[in-house]
Design a protein around this motif. Structure first.
Motif, PDB file in Angstrom:
ATOM      1  N   ASN A   1      -2.229   6.916  -1.084  1.00  8.95           N
ATOM      2  CA  ASN A   1      -3.947   8.076  -0.918  1.00  8.95           C
ATOM      3  C   ASN A   1      -4.696   6.786  -1.204  1.00  8.95           C
ATOM      4  O   ASN A   1      -6.243   7.408  -0.864  1.00  8.95           O
ATOM      5  CB  ASN A   1      -3.635   9.043  -2.467  1.00  8.95           C
ATOM      6  N   ALA A   2      -4.670   5.678  -1.988  1.00  7.87           N
ATOM      7  CA  ALA A   2      -6.082   4.459  -2.141  1.00  7.87           C
ATOM      8  C   ALA A   2      -5.957   4.320  -0.356  1.00  7.87           C
ATOM      9  O   ALA A   2      -6.884   3.996  -0.170  1.00  7.87           O
ATOM     10  CB  ALA A   2      -5.474   3.825  -3.274  1.00  7.87           C
TER      11      ALA A   2
ATOM     12  N   THR B   1      -7.668   6.406   2.267  1.00  3.56           N
ATOM     13  CA  THR B   1      -9.226   6.544   1.507  1.00  3.56           C
ATOM     14  C   THR B   1      -9.970   5.670   1.905  1.00  3.56           C
ATOM     15  O   THR B   1     -10.901   6.030   2.044  1.00  3.56           O
ATOM     16  CB  THR B   1      -9.440   7.527   0.284  1.00  3.56           C
TER      17      THR B   1
ATOM     18  N   ASP C   1       0.490   7.183  -5.643  1.00  3.34           N
ATOM     19  CA  ASP C   1      -1.500   6.859  -5.444  1.00  3.34           C
ATOM     20  C   ASP C   1      -1.734   5.670  -4.950  1.00  3.34           C
ATOM     21  O   ASP C   1      -2.591   5.698  -3.941  1.00  3.34           O
ATOM     22  CB  ASP C   1      -1.280   5.955  -6.946  1.00  3.34           C
ATOM     23  N   THR C   2      -0.777   4.452  -3.895  1.00  7.84           N
ATOM     24  CA  THR C   2      -1.297   3.554  -3.274  1.00  7.84           C
ATOM     25  C   THR C   2      -1.632   4.103  -2.253  1.00  7.84           C
ATOM     26  O   THR C   2      -2.590   3.178  -1.380  1.00  7.84           O
ATOM     27  CB  THR C   2      -0.415   2.360  -3.323  1.00  7.84           C
TER      28      THR C   2
ATOM     29  N   GLU D   1       0.798  -1.274  -0.179  1.00  4.22           N
ATOM     30  CA  GLU D   1       0.818  -0.237   0.268  1.00  4.22           C
ATOM     31  C   GLU D   1       0.942   1.029  -0.112  1.00  4.22           C
ATOM     32  O   GLU D   1       0.081   1.812  -0.245  1.00  4.22           O
ATOM     33  CB  GLU D   1      -0.644   0.504   1.778  1.00  4.22           C
TER      34      GLU D   1
END
Length: 183
Positions: free
Chosen positions: A37-38, A41, A34-35, A29
């Motif tokens: 932030n994913a 969230t 990007d990972t 993660e």
């Protein structure tokens, strides 16, 4: 479980477990912005509303170092001496003491998501290690697992994250080793 100041919805141990369990098998993660932030969230807590700047590659590397530190301490709590790791990256994290309300540590300057998570993780780690229940914060003994969990067994003797998977594999391997040497 004490709630981490500034991290509503996540207690200290929950935050540490969330950070520690961000890499398993081929999934990381904290692989990139990007990972991260994913993952952020996707947290089941109201804290997933960070409005700071995106994390830099250096701060993501620092976050991976924090994950390694948390896992190493959890392994030690489970009777496994982890391989020596390099934690020098965490020494570069600029922290400041925040005495408003419950004392805590904050990244200075705040705003970079990875730095903010590292600062919250450092503060949560300091508080959690000072509590009597710290010995229940463990990592799975499975060599291919290392999932971090809270040992809620009565006598604090749990060794694996899940008895049906990791525990069963370990017991089968021990059984085979015993019978191999007897034959």
């Amino acid at each position: 479980m004490t709630q981490a100041p500034g991290w509503p919805g996540l207690g200290d141990e929950a935050l540490l477990i969330a950070v520690a369990n961000t890499a398993h098998a081929d999934q990381d993660e904290f692989a990139d912005t990007d990972t991260l932030n994913a993952w952020w969230t996707g947290l089941d807590a109201p804290v997933a509303t960070h409005r700071g700047s995106p994390a830099s590659d250096g701060s993501i590397a620092m976050l991976r170092t924090m994950r390694g530190l948390i896992r190493g301490l959890a392994l030690r709590n489970n009777g496994v001496e982890p391989a020596p790791a390099e934690f020098a990256g965490l020494e570069a994290l600029p922290l400041r003491l925040d005495l408003r309300g419950t004392p805590t540590l904050l990244a200075d300057p705040a705003g970079d998501l990875a730095h903010d998570i590292c600062a919250a993780g450092a503060a949560a780690l300091l508080r959690a290690t000072a509590r009597a229940g710290w010995s229940r914060f463990k990592a799975c003994r499975g060599d291919d697992c290392r999932w971090v969990f809270l040992d809620r067994s009565r006598n604090c003797s749990r060794r694996w994250c899940d008895m049906t998977d990791c525990g069963n594999r370990a017991k089968i391997a021990a059984y085979r080793d015993r019978h191999r040497s007897a034959a």
